[in-house]
Design a protein around this motif. Structure first.
Motif, PDB file in Angstrom:
ATOM      1  N   GLN A  47      32.935  41.319  39.967  1.00  0.00           N
ATOM      2  CA  GLN A  47      33.494  42.152  41.033  1.00  0.00           C
ATOM      3  C   GLN A  47      34.176  41.318  42.107  1.00  0.00           C
ATOM      4  O   GLN A  47      35.235  41.690  42.618  1.00  0.00           O
ATOM      5  CB  GLN A  47      32.388  43.011  41.667  1.00  0.00           C
ATOM      6  CG  GLN A  47      32.900  44.020  42.696  1.00  0.00           C
ATOM      7  CD  GLN A  47      33.951  44.960  42.124  1.00  0.00           C
ATOM      8  OE1 GLN A  47      33.775  45.511  41.039  1.00  0.00           O
ATOM      9  NE2 GLN A  47      35.060  45.144  42.837  1.00  0.00           N
ATOM     10  N   LEU A  48      33.558  40.189  42.477  1.00  0.00           N
ATOM     11  CA  LEU A  48      34.174  39.322  43.466  1.00  0.00           C
ATOM     12  C   LEU A  48      35.526  38.827  42.966  1.00  0.00           C
ATOM     13  O   LEU A  48      36.530  38.848  43.690  1.00  0.00           O
ATOM     14  CB  LEU A  48      33.256  38.123  43.765  1.00  0.00           C
ATOM     15  CG  LEU A  48      33.834  37.044  44.698  1.00  0.00           C
ATOM     16  CD1 LEU A  48      34.174  37.631  46.057  1.00  0.00           C
ATOM     17  CD2 LEU A  48      32.843  35.881  44.832  1.00  0.00           C
ATOM     18  N   ALA A  49      35.547  38.374  41.708  1.00  0.00           N
ATOM     19  CA  ALA A  49      36.805  37.908  41.121  1.00  0.00           C
ATOM     20  C   ALA A  49      37.818  39.038  41.037  1.00  0.00           C
ATOM     21  O   ALA A  49      39.016  38.826  41.216  1.00  0.00           O
ATOM     22  CB  ALA A  49      36.541  37.315  39.731  1.00  0.00           C
ATOM     23  N   LYS A  50      37.341  40.250  40.767  1.00  0.00           N
ATOM     24  CA  LYS A  50      38.247  41.391  40.652  1.00  0.00           C
ATOM     25  C   LYS A  50      38.947  41.660  41.986  1.00  0.00           C
ATOM     26  O   LYS A  50      40.164  41.892  42.032  1.00  0.00           O
ATOM     27  CB  LYS A  50      37.472  42.621  40.200  1.00  0.00           C
ATOM     28  CG  LYS A  50      38.352  43.846  39.965  1.00  0.00           C
ATOM     29  CD  LYS A  50      37.532  44.998  39.428  1.00  0.00           C
ATOM     30  CE  LYS A  50      38.423  46.218  39.157  1.00  0.00           C
ATOM     31  NZ  LYS A  50      37.632  47.353  38.618  1.00  0.00           N
ATOM     32  N   SER A  51      38.173  41.621  43.086  1.00  0.00           N
ATOM     33  CA  SER A  51      38.769  41.862  44.395  1.00  0.00           C
ATOM     34  C   SER A  51      39.782  40.780  44.746  1.00  0.00           C
ATOM     35  O   SER A  51      40.871  41.060  45.261  1.00  0.00           O
ATOM     36  CB  SER A  51      37.664  41.913  45.464  1.00  0.00           C
ATOM     37  OG  SER A  51      36.768  42.961  45.187  1.00  0.00           O
ATOM     38  N   MET A  52      39.445  39.537  44.432  1.00  0.00           N
ATOM     39  CA  MET A  52      40.382  38.452  44.707  1.00  0.00           C
ATOM     40  C   MET A  52      41.621  38.565  43.826  1.00  0.00           C
ATOM     41  O   MET A  52      42.733  38.293  44.263  1.00  0.00           O
ATOM     42  CB  MET A  52      39.698  37.101  44.470  1.00  0.00           C
ATOM     43  CG  MET A  52      38.561  36.801  45.449  1.00  0.00           C
ATOM     44  SD  MET A  52      37.729  35.246  45.080  1.00  0.00           S
ATOM     45  CE  MET A  52      39.053  34.093  45.409  1.00  0.00           C
ATOM     46  N   ALA A  53      41.425  38.983  42.589  1.00  0.00           N
ATOM     47  CA  ALA A  53      42.547  39.143  41.668  1.00  0.00           C
ATOM     48  C   ALA A  53      43.506  40.221  42.138  1.00  0.00           C
ATOM     49  O   ALA A  53      44.725  40.108  41.981  1.00  0.00           O
ATOM     50  CB  ALA A  53      42.033  39.449  40.262  1.00  0.00           C
ATOM     51  N   VAL A  54      42.955  41.294  42.702  1.00  0.00           N
ATOM     52  CA  VAL A  54      43.813  42.372  43.213  1.00  0.00           C
ATOM     53  C   VAL A  54      44.696  41.846  44.330  1.00  0.00           C
ATOM     54  O   VAL A  54      45.889  42.171  44.418  1.00  0.00           O
ATOM     55  CB  VAL A  54      42.951  43.561  43.691  1.00  0.00           C
ATOM     56  CG1 VAL A  54      43.804  44.568  44.455  1.00  0.00           C
ATOM     57  CG2 VAL A  54      42.270  44.230  42.507  1.00  0.00           C
ATOM     58  N   LEU A  55      44.104  41.006  45.228  1.00  0.00           N
ATOM     59  CA  LEU A  55      44.895  40.430  46.305  1.00  0.00           C
ATOM     60  C   LEU A  55      46.043  39.575  45.757  1.00  0.00           C
ATOM     61  O   LEU A  55      47.121  39.504  46.331  1.00  0.00           O
ATOM     62  CB  LEU A  55      44.007  39.561  47.210  1.00  0.00           C
ATOM     63  CG  LEU A  55      43.102  40.314  48.195  1.00  0.00           C
ATOM     64  CD1 LEU A  55      42.230  39.345  48.969  1.00  0.00           C
ATOM     65  CD2 LEU A  55      43.939  41.149  49.162  1.00  0.00           C
ATOM     66  N   ARG A  56      45.803  38.925  44.626  1.00  0.00           N
ATOM     67  CA  ARG A  56      46.838  38.089  44.022  1.00  0.00           C
ATOM     68  C   ARG A  56      47.721  38.863  43.039  1.00  0.00           C
ATOM     69  O   ARG A  56      48.560  38.272  42.365  1.00  0.00           O
ATOM     70  CB  ARG A  56      46.195  36.914  43.287  1.00  0.00           C
ATOM     71  CG  ARG A  56      45.620  35.850  44.201  1.00  0.00           C
ATOM     72  CD  ARG A  56      45.070  34.691  43.369  1.00  0.00           C
ATOM     73  NE  ARG A  56      44.651  33.580  44.205  1.00  0.00           N
ATOM     74  CZ  ARG A  56      45.421  32.560  44.556  1.00  0.00           C
ATOM     75  NH1 ARG A  56      46.681  32.547  44.150  1.00  0.00           N
ATOM     76  NH2 ARG A  56      44.966  31.584  45.291  1.00  0.00           N
TER      77      ARG A  56
ATOM     78  N   GLN B 294      40.695  35.119  33.917  1.00  0.00           N
ATOM     79  CA  GLN B 294      39.763  35.184  32.797  1.00  0.00           C
ATOM     80  C   GLN B 294      38.503  35.986  33.112  1.00  0.00           C
ATOM     81  O   GLN B 294      37.913  36.570  32.203  1.00  0.00           O
ATOM     82  CB  GLN B 294      39.384  33.761  32.368  1.00  0.00           C
ATOM     83  CG  GLN B 294      40.538  32.995  31.715  1.00  0.00           C
ATOM     84  CD  GLN B 294      40.194  31.532  31.457  1.00  0.00           C
ATOM     85  OE1 GLN B 294      39.040  31.141  31.547  1.00  0.00           O
ATOM     86  NE2 GLN B 294      41.214  30.733  31.159  1.00  0.00           N
ATOM     87  N   ILE B 295      38.088  36.017  34.379  1.00  0.00           N
ATOM     88  CA  ILE B 295      36.786  36.646  34.660  1.00  0.00           C
ATOM     89  C   ILE B 295      36.883  37.889  35.551  1.00  0.00           C
ATOM     90  O   ILE B 295      35.865  38.519  35.816  1.00  0.00           O
ATOM     91  CB  ILE B 295      35.826  35.629  35.325  1.00  0.00           C
ATOM     92  CG1 ILE B 295      36.299  35.268  36.747  1.00  0.00           C
ATOM     93  CG2 ILE B 295      35.662  34.390  34.467  1.00  0.00           C
ATOM     94  CD1 ILE B 295      35.289  34.441  37.532  1.00  0.00           C
ATOM     95  N   TYR B 296      38.094  38.252  36.011  1.00  0.00           N
ATOM     96  CA  TYR B 296      38.163  39.346  36.990  1.00  0.00           C
ATOM     97  C   TYR B 296      37.667  40.662  36.426  1.00  0.00           C
ATOM     98  O   TYR B 296      37.186  41.532  37.161  1.00  0.00           O
ATOM     99  CB  TYR B 296      39.578  39.486  37.550  1.00  0.00           C
ATOM    100  CG  TYR B 296      40.532  40.284  36.686  1.00  0.00           C
ATOM    101  CD1 TYR B 296      40.729  41.648  36.908  1.00  0.00           C
ATOM    102  CD2 TYR B 296      41.231  39.681  35.649  1.00  0.00           C
ATOM    103  CE1 TYR B 296      41.603  42.383  36.115  1.00  0.00           C
ATOM    104  CE2 TYR B 296      42.106  40.405  34.868  1.00  0.00           C
ATOM    105  CZ  TYR B 296      42.284  41.762  35.098  1.00  0.00           C
ATOM    106  OH  TYR B 296      43.149  42.491  34.322  1.00  0.00           O
ATOM    107  N   SER B 297      37.768  40.839  35.117  1.00  0.00           N
ATOM    108  CA  SER B 297      37.354  42.109  34.522  1.00  0.00           C
ATOM    109  C   SER B 297      35.843  42.256  34.455  1.00  0.00           C
ATOM    110  O   SER B 297      35.322  43.356  34.282  1.00  0.00           O
ATOM    111  CB  SER B 297      37.942  42.252  33.117  1.00  0.00           C
ATOM    112  OG  SER B 297      37.486  41.203  32.290  1.00  0.00           O
ATOM    113  N   THR B 298      35.099  41.147  34.606  1.00  0.00           N
ATOM    114  CA  THR B 298      33.638  41.211  34.497  1.00  0.00           C
ATOM    115  C   THR B 298      32.928  40.814  35.786  1.00  0.00           C
ATOM    116  O   THR B 298      31.710  40.903  35.860  1.00  0.00           O
ATOM    117  CB  THR B 298      33.159  40.284  33.366  1.00  0.00           C
ATOM    118  OG1 THR B 298      33.597  38.956  33.640  1.00  0.00           O
ATOM    119  CG2 THR B 298      33.709  40.728  32.019  1.00  0.00           C
TER     120      THR B 298
END
Length: 842
Positions: free
Chosen positions: A284-293, A278-282
């Motif tokens: 940056q920390l969540a985005k990096s973690m989302a990429v790993l997943r 829900q928040i990876y697009s806004t």
């Protein structure tokens, strides 16, 4: 021994040994896929590990393996070694002894036993770790195969015996509700199921000091299970083995705690998954973690994956339903239901199965999420996974429906026991020999008063108020159904408002509270019934119960059985100490209004001692015009009926006789106790032909007859309904005459001379020439009475009383025309008048 929180890889063997130790490196590789990076950085260690994997005869010592709960045991002893394995409960044993080795395996409960190596006539199954090192497609096939075996299990009894063997509660009790609220909030938001979002602030429910302490005590266990779910999902372990391992971790907890703790662990993983989504697009920390997943790639192909997510969400919601149901069983008050009660005993035998399949469903969901994040959208084209989750959801839904039915039986049993207890409490509170300091105990027993509720609505201000506004006051409980006649309500409101004008007077020192009685078998109330209640409530100037459901079933039973409420409104009077001083003051209210204060039976008797059979008793407070005639000492004919031909003849005859006698005569038509529409037509004809004065307002007609029947019931209620009371005989006559044909009452001023039926009154007027000679000596009223009584003695009109079953019916009644006991019949009546006068006796 110090405890520490377990992280995502805590159940994997860490790379703690020296990197130049080939055996340690190989062991780490097998238990920790993350060790691959370490081997890449150390070619020597990699070579040694490869040698270990390729040669089973490197070492020559007996190989003993006894890993911890939930771990996967993979062992490769050397040539000629004795292979002894004793893995713990719930572990998966995969072993490949070398050629000529002796294979001795003793797997624990629910374990998958490995197949011996070559030379033993068996086929080796590669380990999950090896499968994962081959190719993504092979690993996915293995995962699918393991889940398929889950659904093919047939021996549920053996399986549940294994689960029951892990259950060893240590007596600790946890209030799992706060934790469940948090879990529900996480999963409801994660599944986007807005309808079930928790509406109460979580801070109020779960952040109390004792709740926080409970959560801190369970954090380690929750983390450990969350890691177990994640790790076994990655490893593609057998679902039953993983589920059994979780049960071993939770062996000391009760069944409801096992379920809520496990669901908390699942929510931790699933909530993190969707939080990143829900928040990876806004962020940056969540985005990096989302990429790993691999979330961005996964969400780009959301459309083909929709069946998978729908199946997941459906199963998760069913898991929550079962969990809530199990917790509700735990919370049942044993004061009102014994563990031996059939419904509860049945449920308790099924709860272990429900808990097992719910936790197993969590394992399946965790595996699905893992396969999505590892394999991405490639799985979107397959319906196998959706089918598996749907099958589990169907099984779990059946379990839930069965438990829910048993829970409803338990609640019904509890309600019945509680209703009996409340009813007995009401009998004790309203015992006339019991004294109270004030009326609060009595009022709270009648009106459901939650600590956070203001159960009353002030009719004057339309604001919610507490019961304290009635403390130590005289309270009149106006008890009725929602079928409250407008005329009845209007008259009562008029009496009440008149008493408020002089608020300092003694007779104004009382409060009225409306107690609505509704059918509790149809809850929630239908919209039509709710609207009717609100419309009635909005017209009342006094206090009313805010919600009709605040009057509970045992209270309604008490009101019906002890206070004899049927459908007609009653007015129960409580003194400032909450003692019942009148079981029904509605009769006093109709007859004397607020003058009857304090509405006690003693006051009622005193008022009757002051009364005589006079015209102003019949019309008091109804029509000022008639009261003026009384003061002027005019002759007055009060008459009624619905036969217009008789009315014409009566009115013309009375006017002719009065003219001949040269007396001031007034006539007033007061209708009939029923047939409202017919009475309206008759009134219109009387007005058009100017036959006499007639009451135009139907409420006046209703009130006249209601007051008259209230006089009868007031006498009966006081136990004064004896046949030696001359006033009672006249009341009964008039009520009977009002039922059949026409009638007339002749008075001079207030003094009533004749109370006669149509069959005798009109002939008496017609015989004027025979009794006119007595007018000069005995007066018009005396001469008419004497002649009328002779006709009456010659032909007694038939008397009839029809009591509706909504009131208390006297056991016996004597005819007001003769001394004989009247016969009692059961009658069916239809007057073809849908708008008949409501609340009428007849």
């Amino acid at each position: 021994m110090d405890q520490h929180k377990t992280t995502a890889g805590a159940l994997q063997t860490p790379m703690t040994g020296p990197i130049n130790n080939p055996a340690a490196v190989a062991q780490a590789l097998l238990h920790n896929p993350g060790a691959t990076q370490a081997l890449n950085n150390n070619p020597t260690a990699a070579t040694a590990a490869q040698a270990l994997l390729g040669n089973h005869g490197v070492t020559h010592k007996p190989h003993l393996n006894n890993p911890g709960v939930g771990q996967q045991l993979i062992s490769y002893p050397g040539v000629g070694q004795q292979h002894i394995n004793n893995p713990g409960v719930g572990q998966q044993l995969i072993s490949y002894p070398g050629v000529g080795q002796q294979h001795i395996s003793n797997p624990g409960v629910g374990q998958l036993m490995g197949v011996p190596g070559s030379g033993q006539g068996s086929i080796n199954k590669p380990s999950t770790a090896q499968a994962l090192m081959r190719s993504p497609s092979d690993s996915r096939a293995l995962i699918r195969g393991d889940r398929g075996s889950m659904l093919s299990m047939s021996d549920d009894n053996v399986m549940m015996n294994q689960i029951l063997a892990t259950h060893a509660p240590d007596g600790r009790e946890f209030d799992v509700r706060p934790l469940l609220y948090l879990v529900e909030d996480i999963l409801n938001r994660a599944t986007q199921h807005v309808d079930f979002l928790v509406k109460v602030e979580l801070e109020e429910r779960a952040q109390a000091a004792n709740h926080i302490a409970m959560l801190e005590a369970l954090t380690y266990t929750i983390d450990r299970i969350a890691c177990e779910l994640s790790y076994k999902a990655l490893g593609g372990s057998d679902a039953h083995a993983t589920t059994t391992a979780i049960f071993n971790l939770l062996s000391s907890y009760t069944w409801d705690a096992k379920l809520v703790i496990s669901l908390s662990a699942f929510a931790l993983n699933y909530g993190e998954f969707w939080l990143l989504a829900q928040i990876y697009s806004t962020n940056q920390l969540a985005k990096s973690m989302a990429v790993l997943r691999q979330l961005p790639s996964l969400l780009e192909h959301a459309a083909p994956l929709k069946p998978r997510f729908d199946a997941l969400n459906s199963l998760i919601r069913t898991m929550m339903d079962v969990t809530r149901c199990v917790v509700q069983f735990k919370e049942l008050p044993l004061k009102y239901i014994s563990p031996d009660a059939p419904a509860l005993a049945t449920a308790m035998t099924h709860i272990p199965t429900a808990v097992y399949w719910t936790i197993r469903s969590m394992v399946a969901c965790a595996t699905q999420i893992s396969s999505l994040t590892n394999a991405g959208h490639e799985f979107g084209v397959s319906t196998t996974e959706s089918w598996e989750l749907s099958t589990l959801a169907h099984k779990l839904r059946n379990i839930y429906e069965h438990l829910k039915q048993q829970l409803s039986y338990c609640y019904k049993h509890i309600d019945e026991r509680m209703d009996v207890e409340i009813y007995q409490m009401l009998l004790a509170i309203f015992d006339p020999n019991v004294l109270h300091i004030d009326n609060m105990k009595a009022l709270k027993a009648l009106i459901y008063d939650k600590d956070d509720k203001q159960p009353l609505l002030d009719g004057a201000t339309k604001r919610q108020v507490s019961l304290d506004v009635l403390r130590r006051k005289n309270v009149l409980l106006l008890i009725s159904s929602l079928e409250f006649a407008n005329d009845e309500l209007a008259i009562l409101e008029q009496i009440y408002n008149e008493s408020r004008i002089h608020a300092t007077r003694l007779e104004s020192q009382y409060e009225v509270v409306w107690i609505p009685i509704v059918d509790h078998s149809i809850i929630p109330l239908p919209e039509e019934m709710q609207t009717k209640f609100e419309n009635l409530q909005s017209t009342m100037p006094w206090y009313s119960v805010q919600d009709p459901l605040f009057i509970k079933k045992p209270v309604i039973r008490f009101i019906k059985e002890v206070w004899h409420f049927r459908t007609k409104p009653i007015l129960v009077v409580l003194d400032p100490q909450g003692k019942v001083v009148s079981p029904n003051a509605i009769h006093m209210m109709w007859i004397w209004g607020s003058t009857a204060f304090p509405f006690t039976s003693l006051r009622e008797e005193a008022l009757w001692r002051e009364e005589t059979w006079r015209l102003d008793l019949l019309v008091d407070g109804i029509d000022p015009t008639v009261l003026t005639w009384i003061k002027e000492e005019k002759y007055i004919f009060l008459y009624g009926g619905d036969d217009i031909e008789w009315i014409r003849r009566f009115a013309n005859s009375a006017r002719s006789v009065a003219s001949a006698s040269r007396i001031p005569l007034e006539m007033v038509y007061v209708g009939k106790s029923n047939k409202r529409e017919q009475v309206k037509k008759v009134t219109g004809i009387i007005n058009a032909e100017k036959l006499s004065y007639a009451w135009q307002d139907q409420a006046m007609i209703w009130f006249f007859w209601s007051r008259l029947e209230s006089m009868l019931f007031s006498k009966i209620q006081l136990g004064r309904g004896d046949d030696q009371d001359p006033m009672l005989q006249q009341i009964k006559k008039l009520l009977s005459y009002g039922r059949e044909g026409g009638w007339a009452v002749l008075s001079r001023g207030s003094n009533i001379a004749v109370n006669g039926h149509s069959s005798t009154v009109l002939p008496a007027l017609g015989g004027y020439d025979e009794w006119k000679i007595n007018v000069a000596e005995k007066g018009f009223d005396g001469a008419f009475k004497e002649y009328h009584d002779k006709l009456h003695d010659a032909a007694h009109p038939c008397c009839r009383f029809e009591f509706p079953n909504t009131i208390r019916i006297p056991e016996t009644m004597r005819c007001p025309e003769c001394p004989r006991l009247m016969e009692k019949y059961t009658a069916f009546l239809c007057c073809h008048d849908e708008q008949g006068i409501p609340g009428s006796l007849f």
